[in-house]
Design a protein around this motif. Structure first.
Motif, PDB file in Angstrom:
ATOM      1  N   ILE A  55      12.216  19.903   4.070  1.00  0.00           N
ATOM      2  CA  ILE A  55      11.575  20.517   5.222  1.00  0.00           C
ATOM      3  C   ILE A  55      12.616  21.309   6.001  1.00  0.00           C
ATOM      4  CG2 ILE A  55      11.979  18.546   6.770  1.00  0.00           C
ATOM      5  CD1 ILE A  55       9.166  19.040   7.944  1.00  0.00           C
ATOM      6  N   LYS A  56      12.158  22.366   6.654  1.00  0.00           N
ATOM      7  CA  LYS A  56      12.991  23.096   7.623  1.00  0.00           C
ATOM      8  C   LYS A  56      12.301  22.964   8.969  1.00  0.00           C
ATOM      9  CE  LYS A  56      14.453  27.607   9.274  1.00  0.00           C
ATOM     10  NZ  LYS A  56      14.145  29.039   9.239  1.00  0.00           N
ATOM     11  N   ILE A  57      13.059  22.519   9.965  1.00  0.00           N
ATOM     12  CA  ILE A  57      12.548  22.448  11.332  1.00  0.00           C
ATOM     13  C   ILE A  57      13.341  23.449  12.153  1.00  0.00           C
ATOM     14  CG2 ILE A  57      12.180  20.998  13.352  1.00  0.00           C
ATOM     15  CD1 ILE A  57      11.946  18.624  11.406  1.00  0.00           C
ATOM     16  N   GLU A  58      12.629  24.390  12.743  1.00  0.00           N
ATOM     17  CA  GLU A  58      13.288  25.469  13.479  1.00  0.00           C
ATOM     18  C   GLU A  58      13.867  24.991  14.797  1.00  0.00           C
ATOM     19  OE1 GLU A  58      10.805  28.934  13.751  1.00  0.00           O
ATOM     20  OE2 GLU A  58      10.459  28.948  11.589  1.00  0.00           O
ATOM     21  N   ARG A  59      14.943  25.650  15.204  1.00  0.00           N
ATOM     22  CA  ARG A  59      15.601  25.321  16.475  1.00  0.00           C
ATOM     23  C   ARG A  59      14.596  25.408  17.626  1.00  0.00           C
ATOM     24  NH1 ARG A  59      20.167  29.525  15.971  1.00  0.00           N
ATOM     25  NH2 ARG A  59      19.598  29.178  13.843  1.00  0.00           N
ATOM     26  N   ASN A  60      14.901  24.688  18.687  1.00  0.00           N
ATOM     27  CA  ASN A  60      14.065  24.640  19.894  1.00  0.00           C
ATOM     28  C   ASN A  60      12.692  24.028  19.631  1.00  0.00           C
ATOM     29  OD1 ASN A  60      16.136  25.915  21.445  1.00  0.00           O
ATOM     30  ND2 ASN A  60      15.500  27.873  20.549  1.00  0.00           N
ATOM     31  N   THR A  61      12.622  23.134  18.632  1.00  0.00           N
ATOM     32  CA  THR A  61      11.407  22.394  18.319  1.00  0.00           C
ATOM     33  C   THR A  61      11.637  20.933  18.688  1.00  0.00           C
ATOM     34  OG1 THR A  61      10.886  23.872  16.478  1.00  0.00           O
ATOM     35  CG2 THR A  61       9.833  21.710  16.450  1.00  0.00           C
ATOM     36  N   ARG A  62      10.705  20.342  19.447  1.00  0.00           N
ATOM     37  CA  ARG A  62      10.839  18.930  19.828  1.00  0.00           C
ATOM     38  C   ARG A  62      10.479  18.066  18.619  1.00  0.00           C
ATOM     39  NH1 ARG A  62       7.700  14.716  22.658  1.00  0.00           N
ATOM     40  NH2 ARG A  62       9.197  13.495  23.874  1.00  0.00           N
ATOM     41  N   VAL A  63      11.407  17.173  18.254  1.00  0.00           N
ATOM     42  CA  VAL A  63      11.241  16.369  17.044  1.00  0.00           C
ATOM     43  C   VAL A  63      11.829  14.974  17.234  1.00  0.00           C
ATOM     44  CG1 VAL A  63      13.399  17.276  16.057  1.00  0.00           C
ATOM     45  CG2 VAL A  63      11.634  16.355  14.533  1.00  0.00           C
ATOM     46  N   GLN A  64      11.232  14.013  16.531  1.00  0.00           N
ATOM     47  CA  GLN A  64      11.822  12.677  16.440  1.00  0.00           C
ATOM     48  C   GLN A  64      11.909  12.311  14.966  1.00  0.00           C
ATOM     49  OE1 GLN A  64       9.584   9.088  16.954  1.00  0.00           O
ATOM     50  NE2 GLN A  64      11.249   8.092  18.054  1.00  0.00           N
ATOM     51  N   TYR A  65      13.062  11.780  14.574  1.00  0.00           N
ATOM     52  CA  TYR A  65      13.303  11.351  13.198  1.00  0.00           C
ATOM     53  C   TYR A  65      13.269   9.825  13.159  1.00  0.00           C
ATOM     54  CZ  TYR A  65      15.193  16.077  12.775  1.00  0.00           C
ATOM     55  OH  TYR A  65      15.362  17.432  12.784  1.00  0.00           O
ATOM     56  N   SER A  66      12.639   9.261  12.097  1.00  0.00           N
ATOM     57  CA  SER A  66      12.630   7.804  11.966  1.00  0.00           C
ATOM     58  C   SER A  66      12.360   7.384  10.533  1.00  0.00           C
ATOM     59  CB  SER A  66      11.573   7.184  12.896  1.00  0.00           C
ATOM     60  OG  SER A  66      10.268   7.553  12.485  1.00  0.00           O
ATOM     61  N   ASN A  67      12.647   6.121  10.268  1.00  0.00           N
ATOM     62  CA  ASN A  67      12.323   5.479   9.000  1.00  0.00           C
ATOM     63  C   ASN A  67      11.590   4.182   9.333  1.00  0.00           C
ATOM     64  OD1 ASN A  67      12.093   4.347   6.497  1.00  0.00           O
ATOM     65  ND2 ASN A  67      14.271   3.951   6.218  1.00  0.00           N
ATOM     66  N   PRO A  68      10.262   4.270   9.581  1.00  0.00           N
ATOM     67  CA  PRO A  68       9.506   3.070   9.918  1.00  0.00           C
ATOM     68  C   PRO A  68       9.091   2.269   8.676  1.00  0.00           C
ATOM     69  CG  PRO A  68       8.050   4.958   9.965  1.00  0.00           C
ATOM     70  CD  PRO A  68       9.442   5.478   9.665  1.00  0.00           C
ATOM     71  N   PHE A  69       9.608   2.649   7.518  1.00  0.00           N
ATOM     72  CA  PHE A  69       9.206   2.041   6.252  1.00  0.00           C
ATOM     73  C   PHE A  69      10.150   0.895   5.899  1.00  0.00           C
ATOM     74  CE2 PHE A  69       8.319   6.615   6.411  1.00  0.00           C
ATOM     75  CZ  PHE A  69       6.938   6.553   6.497  1.00  0.00           C
ATOM     76  N   ASP A  70       9.784   0.103   4.871  1.00  0.00           N
ATOM     77  CA  ASP A  70      10.599  -1.071   4.558  1.00  0.00           C
ATOM     78  C   ASP A  70      11.548  -0.849   3.385  1.00  0.00           C
ATOM     79  OD1 ASP A  70       8.320  -0.887   3.051  1.00  0.00           O
ATOM     80  OD2 ASP A  70       7.756  -2.989   3.204  1.00  0.00           O
ATOM     81  N   LYS A 109      16.009   9.748  -1.667  1.00  0.00           N
ATOM     82  CA  LYS A 109      15.383   8.471  -2.020  1.00  0.00           C
ATOM     83  C   LYS A 109      14.637   7.933  -0.812  1.00  0.00           C
ATOM     84  CE  LYS A 109      16.652   3.825  -3.532  1.00  0.00           C
ATOM     85  NZ  LYS A 109      17.761   2.912  -3.830  1.00  0.00           N
ATOM     86  N   GLY A 110      13.438   7.411  -1.034  1.00  0.00           N
ATOM     87  CA  GLY A 110      12.670   6.802   0.039  1.00  0.00           C
ATOM     88  C   GLY A 110      11.782   7.797   0.760  1.00  0.00           C
ATOM     89  N   LYS A 111      11.464   7.451   2.012  1.00  0.00           N
ATOM     90  CA  LYS A 111      10.589   8.280   2.844  1.00  0.00           C
ATOM     91  C   LYS A 111      11.195   8.379   4.248  1.00  0.00           C
ATOM     92  CE  LYS A 111       6.948   5.641   2.157  1.00  0.00           C
ATOM     93  NZ  LYS A 111       5.580   5.104   2.126  1.00  0.00           N
ATOM     94  N   LYS A 112      10.890   9.474   4.939  1.00  0.00           N
ATOM     95  CA  LYS A 112      11.353   9.683   6.308  1.00  0.00           C
ATOM     96  C   LYS A 112      10.206  10.267   7.114  1.00  0.00           C
ATOM     97  CE  LYS A 112      14.988  11.953   8.971  1.00  0.00           C
ATOM     98  NZ  LYS A 112      16.061  12.926   8.945  1.00  0.00           N
ATOM     99  N   GLN A 113      10.067   9.767   8.337  1.00  0.00           N
ATOM    100  CA  GLN A 113       9.004  10.241   9.222  1.00  0.00           C
ATOM    101  C   GLN A 113       9.562  11.195  10.262  1.00  0.00           C
ATOM    102  OE1 GLN A 113       5.698   7.701  10.806  1.00  0.00           O
ATOM    103  NE2 GLN A 113       6.840   7.955  12.709  1.00  0.00           N
ATOM    104  N   PHE A 114       8.803  12.265  10.517  1.00  0.00           N
ATOM    105  CA  PHE A 114       9.138  13.258  11.528  1.00  0.00           C
ATOM    106  C   PHE A 114       7.943  13.364  12.468  1.00  0.00           C
ATOM    107  CE2 PHE A 114      10.986  14.236   7.490  1.00  0.00           C
ATOM    108  CZ  PHE A 114      12.209  14.824   7.710  1.00  0.00           C
ATOM    109  N   ILE A 115       8.183  13.353  13.759  1.00  0.00           N
ATOM    110  CA  ILE A 115       7.139  13.714  14.725  1.00  0.00           C
ATOM    111  C   ILE A 115       7.585  15.055  15.293  1.00  0.00           C
ATOM    112  CG2 ILE A 115       5.883  13.125  16.815  1.00  0.00           C
ATOM    113  CD1 ILE A 115       6.432  10.171  16.167  1.00  0.00           C
ATOM    114  N   ILE A 116       6.838  16.106  14.912  1.00  0.00           N
ATOM    115  CA  ILE A 116       7.219  17.480  15.225  1.00  0.00           C
ATOM    116  C   ILE A 116       6.184  18.066  16.171  1.00  0.00           C
ATOM    117  CG2 ILE A 116       7.756  19.755  14.257  1.00  0.00           C
ATOM    118  CD1 ILE A 116       8.059  18.222  11.500  1.00  0.00           C
ATOM    119  N   GLU A 117       6.599  18.274  17.439  1.00  0.00           N
ATOM    120  CA  GLU A 117       5.673  18.819  18.444  1.00  0.00           C
ATOM    121  C   GLU A 117       4.364  18.032  18.443  1.00  0.00           C
ATOM    122  OE1 GLU A 117       6.326  21.567  20.526  1.00  0.00           O
ATOM    123  OE2 GLU A 117       8.352  21.842  19.722  1.00  0.00           O
TER     124      GLU A 117
END
Length: 120
Positions: free
Chosen positions: A83-98, A63-71
């Motif tokens: 989504i699948k994000i492979e190991r050793n990948t620089r990532v940030q997870y966030s929910n900037p939505f309301d 439910k909802g939305k999630k933001q990823f900053i991937i590399e």
């Protein structure tokens, strides 16, 4: 001996950012280092520091939305997407939505603080 296990009491990970983390299978609940499965609810405005985990992470949005900053690339997942994000990948997870974001996270091998490599 039963060849199955029904998880009725997931481990609720203590947080200080308003996020609900219920680990159903993994190191904290079943001492399984191969995989972790967690149900999560991220409140509006939530974010984590950048990290470079030593595990693959799969995310499915319930439910909802999630933001990823991937590399350096921003990706937004919506309800019903994964989504699948492979190991050793620089990532940030966030929910900037309301609205809240409810999702499942599956890590292989299992999530641990020693393997997540969060930045300060």
């Amino acid at each position: 001996m039963k060849k199955y296990f029904i998880q009725k009491e997931p481990f609720v990970v203590p947080t200080t950012d308003g996020k609900l983390i219920e680990e159903h299978h993994g190191l904290a609940t079943t001492n399984n280092s191969a995989i972790s499965i967690a149900h999560m609810i991220a409140p509006p405005g939530w974010s984590e520091p950048f990290q470079t985990p030593k595990f693959d992470e799969y995310t499915y949005i319930i439910k909802g939305k999630k933001q990823f900053i991937i590399e350096g690339e921003t990706v937004v997942l919506e309800t019903g997407q994964s989504i699948k994000i492979e190991r050793n990948t620089r990532v940030q997870y966030s929910n900037p939505f309301d609205e809240i974001c409810e999702y499942l996270a599956i890590c292989t091998p299992a999530f641990s603080m020693e393997m997540v490599n969060r930045e300060d």
